[in-house]
Write an enzyme that holds these catalytic residues in place. Structure first.
Site, PDB file in Angstrom:
ATOM      1  N   GLY A  29      -4.042   9.558   6.485  1.00  0.00           N
ATOM      2  CA  GLY A  29      -3.277   8.729   6.925  1.00  0.00           C
ATOM      3  C   GLY A  29      -2.107   8.368   5.970  1.00  0.00           C
ATOM      4  N   GLY A 124     -10.525  12.686   1.844  1.00  0.00           N
ATOM      5  CA  GLY A 124     -10.593  14.075   2.690  1.00  0.00           C
ATOM      6  C   GLY A 124      -9.730  15.072   2.342  1.00  0.00           C
ATOM      7  CG  ASP A 170      -8.835   1.876   4.505  1.00  0.00           C
ATOM      8  OD1 ASP A 170      -8.094   1.069   4.786  1.00  0.00           O
ATOM      9  OD2 ASP A 170      -9.356   2.624   4.985  1.00  0.00           O
ATOM     10  CB  VAL A 303       1.195  -4.613  11.711  1.00  0.00           C
ATOM     11  CG1 VAL A 303       1.819  -5.401  10.548  1.00  0.00           C
ATOM     12  CG2 VAL A 303       1.579  -4.869  13.086  1.00  0.00           C
ATOM     13  CB  SER A 535      10.837 -14.883 -17.848  1.00  0.00           C
ATOM     14  OG  SER A 535      11.877 -15.842 -17.273  1.00  0.00           O
ATOM     15  N   GLY A 580      15.856 -15.075 -18.863  1.00  0.00           N
ATOM     16  CA  GLY A 580      16.036 -15.308 -20.202  1.00  0.00           C
ATOM     17  C   GLY A 580      16.296 -14.142 -21.148  1.00  0.00           C
TER      18      GLY A 580
END
Length: 787
Positions: A29, A124, A170, A303, A535, A580
């Site tokens: 994936g 995998g 995942d 999504v 910062s 800064g």
């Protein structure tokens, strides 16, 4: 046990890849950040004079050969850093699972002299790569018998080296705190949850959100932590018998507390204690039947795998890509196939099969109903998340809470930083659970002196995690000029401990208060500071709350600015960042946005350097590269201002490119906190409050709290792999007070990385890497700081 030899520093540029061929593929994936990893592998490979090949479409391309395996150049990976998914494609591949398929793949690699593979994918894909490596010599012999390759080739290409990087949203791989893509997936989930919360609030609705994670609940758990969900279902930790009643009681209690919405998060692989699936529809029906609440289901789906990679994933993938090339250059026939992974804030190498076995152990434990074991095997980061979630989401009835009679004050100091509110929420809720009364101080030390202080309850901080800025209000004022008044307020309100959430001013403030202990007994109480500033310039911590959000703002803006020039003639952008005197934002922003240079105060530069940068860019622009990006920290040099650099580049670039400049300004301090800042803020603050409880117990004598030792004024910071409490007095020697930065900063080591990726010849010290470690099963008590 390292020999004296090992103590000599090891430099990247001394390692040669000449005569070696490296191929990179993405498999399984897709995940955001894979492209950043591909880019880093290609550029590092070329940098050390190796040949680098793309293998298109994962293992399928390796089996099919021909134009699926192509040698690539430096420009091949230009401007892919900000693209989600994988540009070289990924496919599920049946043939590679057969020996015939692997035989064909071996033949295709040998023909091109490729014996180094970098695989970016899930477990995998990595298991497949390992099998391929084990069979390699047998495959070559078989090819020789069939007359496809000669005996010379069998000798010459006798060994296949493999290095893996885990790309999976995942975060289901043991041995690494974060897999590539996880942070970006959390960004997508949180964006959706934040949007849903506003509509749910309008209609008093309950929302059931289903997130990805067939076998792993990481995304569900962390997004539940990051948005303060009412309930979460994950495969590793199924709810107890009778959970239906418990959940409904909790939801209606929350409504009774004037909470207008409920959020329930369900991992797609969620199960009950009998291993039966719990689906989002089932949860919705339950809420509607039992409570009659208006309930909606939202399934996030793909999504979560899409969109641009977050700053964290870009930096993570770039660091891992470099480490992967290093590992391939150093591999011998005897070293096991390894994965490069992240532990705390450090890149490490682990044996691939140990990680895979452990990952499979988790699944086995879940199948057999050994759920506690499953959570433990997932690693310290997962376990920490789960414990923190349990601590913060369910309020115990008042009757069950201990009563300590201690009062703890919480305040924000310094400039606002995204994630401060998440930290306050965690502090308040953990404090109440521990039995203390918590007081909120409005407007920092100045508000403290004016008596702006009130008790704050569990419900008061509901919904705070996703809010940017500082709800309590914050000021940069230091306490020194108000000591008398602050002491008086501490006496009046009987404050027994202080928790300060803020930036460099908070650190200075604690130093001033501890110095005032001689004069005022009121300050002889435990005090702790949690670093929160965009910062990231607080000594004693690698990260501070708010820096990740600012980094994402910078990265997104740079992406947009670069895009604004597409289609026009060649253009260079000069961009000024905050910080800064601390170059963290400029340097890391440059790494994440793929900039050509970053000017920072910590690394002095002169006109010769500026000249070299301009020439370098001019040369680049003569190739197919259209856009350049230069970042400058606001205080890197008082004379080489942003305008000066802009004018210099404009003049020197005449006829080749034109220039534009942007000052990013205060947008870097605003915005909703990123998932990392919510999570980091929540966990570090919960831990700080637990420390306060411990110190209160230790220093309570004869009816009062009295603490005047250095170790009762601490800063809690993330250091490499651990969260550590450090007395502020001890941090003084590590601080440059004039420029308000730590004397030594870990990220400066990553500076050469940006330069190499931008095609500069530079020196890169890689002495830290190269030790193959083992997957540790941590003892239960291990005090670790996995985020």
């Amino acid at each position: 046990s390292r020999s004296a030899m090992d103590h000599q520093p090891k430099f990247f540029e001394n390692l040669s890849g000449a005569g070696k061929a490296i191929a990179v593929l993405t498999s399984g994936g897709d995940a955001q950040g894979m492209n950043a990893a591909v880019r880093a592998v290609v550029r590092m490979g070329i940098y050390v004079n190796a040949k680098v090949y793309f293998i298109y479409e994962g293992y399928q391309g390796m089996v099919d050969g021909s134009d699926n395996i192509v040698e690539v150049s430096w420009e091949s990976v230009s401007s892919i850093l900000q693209v989600g998914g994988t540009v070289i494609g990924s496919a599920r591949c049946k043939p590679f699972r057969t020996r015939e398929g692997r035989l064909q793949a071996a033949f295709n690699l040998v023909q091109r002299g490729i014996t180094n593979l970098c695989v970016i994918g899930g477990d995998g894909s990595l298991t497949g790569a390992n099998l391929f490596r084990e069979e390699w010599s047998g495959l070559l012999e078989e090819l020789a018998q069939k007359g496809k390759i000669d005996a010379e080739a069998v000798k010459k290409y006798a060994y296949l080296n493999i290095v893996g990087m885990v790309g999976s949203i995942d975060n289901d791989f043991c041995g690494t705190d974060m897999t590539i893509g996880t942070d970006s997936a959390l960004h997508r989930i949180i964006e959706v949850v934040d949007a849903i919360m506003t509509t749910a609030q309008s209609h008093q609705r309950t929302f059931v959100l289903e997130v990805m994670g067939r076998h792993c609940g990481y995304l569900a758990l962390v997004s539940a932590l990051a948005c303060g969900a009412d309930w979460v279902f994950i495969p590793e930790y199924p709810p107890e018998e009778g959970w239906e009643d418990t959940m409904c009681v909790k939801l209606s209690e929350n409504r009774a507390r004037k909470k207008r919405l409920n959020i329930i998060i369900v991992a797609e692989g969620a199960i009950d204690c009998h291993n039966k699936p719990i689906t989002s529809e089932k949860v919705k029906d339950l809420v509607v039947q039992r409570l009659g609440f208006d309930t909606r289901v939202t399934i996030l789906g793909h999504v979560q795998r899409g969109g641009t990679p977050s700053a964290f994933d870009r930096i993570l993938a770039s660091r891992m890509g470099v480490e992967a090339v290093l590992a391939l250059l150093e591999a011998t026939p005897d070293t096991p196939a390894c994965v490069v992974s992240l532990s705390g804030n450090q890149a490490v190498r682990l044996p691939l099969m140990e990680c895979v076995q452990m990952t499979q152990e988790v699944q086995k434990a879940m199948d057999e109903g050994r759920f506690l074991e499953a959570v433990r095997l997932r690693g310290r980061s997962f376990e920490n998340n789960l414990n923190t979630y349990k601590l913060l989401s369910h309020k115990r009835p008042d009757a069950e809470l201990p009563k300590t009679n201690f009062n703890v004050a919480v305040l924000n100091v310094g400039a606002p930083a995204a994630g401060m509110n998440a930290a306050v929420r965690a502090a308040v809720r953990v404090g109440i659970t521990e039995g203390h009364k918590i007081f909120a101080v409005i407007d920092g030390f100045e508000g403290f002196a004016r008596g702006k202080i009130k008790e704050i309850s569990w419900g008061d901080v509901g919904g705070w995690t996703g809010q940017g800025g500082s709800i309590l209000g914050t000021k940069r004022t230091l306490p020194a000029k108000y000591l008398e008044k602050i002491a008086e307020q501490m006496r009046t309100n009987n404050i027994n401990a202080l928790m300060v959430i803020g930036g460099f001013e908070a650190y200075l403030g604690l130093l001033e208060l501890s110095a005032a202990r001689e004069k005022y007994d009121e300050f002889c109480v435990p005090m702790v500071m949690v670093p929160a500033t965009v910062s990231n310039n607080v000594p004693g911590s690698d990260f501070s709350i708010g820096a990740d959000t600012a980094l994402n703002t910078i990265t997104d803006t740079c992406d947009r600015i670069k895009q604004s020039a597409s289609g026009t003639k060649r253009r260079v952008f000069i961009i000024e960042t905050m910080g800064g005197y601390c170059g963290y934002l400029a340097n890391m922003g440059a790494l994440a946005a793929g900039a050509d240079a970053a000017y920072i105060f910590e690394e002095q530069f002169d006109i010769r350097e500026l000249q070299a940068n301009v020439e370098h860019l001019t040369e680049k622009m003569k190739t197919s590269i259209q856009r350049g990006l230069v970042l400058r920290n606001e205080n890197c040099n008082e004379n080489y201002t942003t305008d000066f650099i802009y004018q210099l580049y404009s003049e020197e670039g005449k006829g080749v490119f034109d220039c534009r400049k942007n000052v990013l300004g205060h947008m870097q301090q605003g915005g909703a906190p990123s998932p990392f800042d919510r999570n980091f803020g929540t966990k570090i603050s919960a831990k700080a409050m637990q420390w306060i409880s411990k110190k209160l117990k230790e220093t309570y004598r004869k009816g009062k709290v009295f603490a005047n030792t250095d170790d009762s004024v601490c800063l809690l910071g993330m250091r490499r792999r651990n969260l550590v409490f450090q007395p502020v007095a001890e941090l003084k020697s590590e601080t440059d007070f004039v420029h308000r930065i730590p004397k030594e900063q870990w990220w400066l080591k990553l500076r050469p990385l940006m330069k190499i990726l931008a095609k500069y010849k530079t020196s890169y010290d890689v002495s830290d890497s190269g030790q193959l470690e083992h997957v540790a099963m941590l003892p239960k008590e291990a005090e670790t700081g996995a985020i």
